[in-house]
Design a protein around this motif. Sequence first.
Motif: not given
Length: 128
Positions: A5-13, A22-26, A30-34
């Motif tokens: 249920s944890r979400i990490v935001a990944v911010v990179d241009d 995102k794949r690594l976290l998943l 660990i959930g991720a939004e980019t």
Amino acid sequence: MVKSSRIVAVVDDDESVCRSIKRLLLSAGIGAETFVSGEDFLDALSAIPSFFPDCVILDIQMPGINGLEVQRQLAPRALPVIIITAHDDITVRERAIASGATAYLRKPFNGSDLIKAVELALGSGPGQ
């Protein structure tokens, strides 16, 4: 392992960096939004009141609002921030850490190092 249920935001241009992280976290549960810019991320935070990531992974050098400025704007929210950058500069590193970054990783980084940093930022690292 971190609760899904944890979400990490990944911010990179760099979209490929976003996809890879995102794949690594998943793979670690660990959930991720980019987001491909600091502006996109900050806009999502303002526009979607229910969106509140548990941690943010920020690139330093991005067009528009850079990672340090995003980190500054996040300070009142007390979100854990992990800085990633291809351009290691001691002044920038010191500024990011002094501003509360929980980790500072230089690209290319080891995937297990990033997962450990995220788990520690989420309060679920070894011994937690």
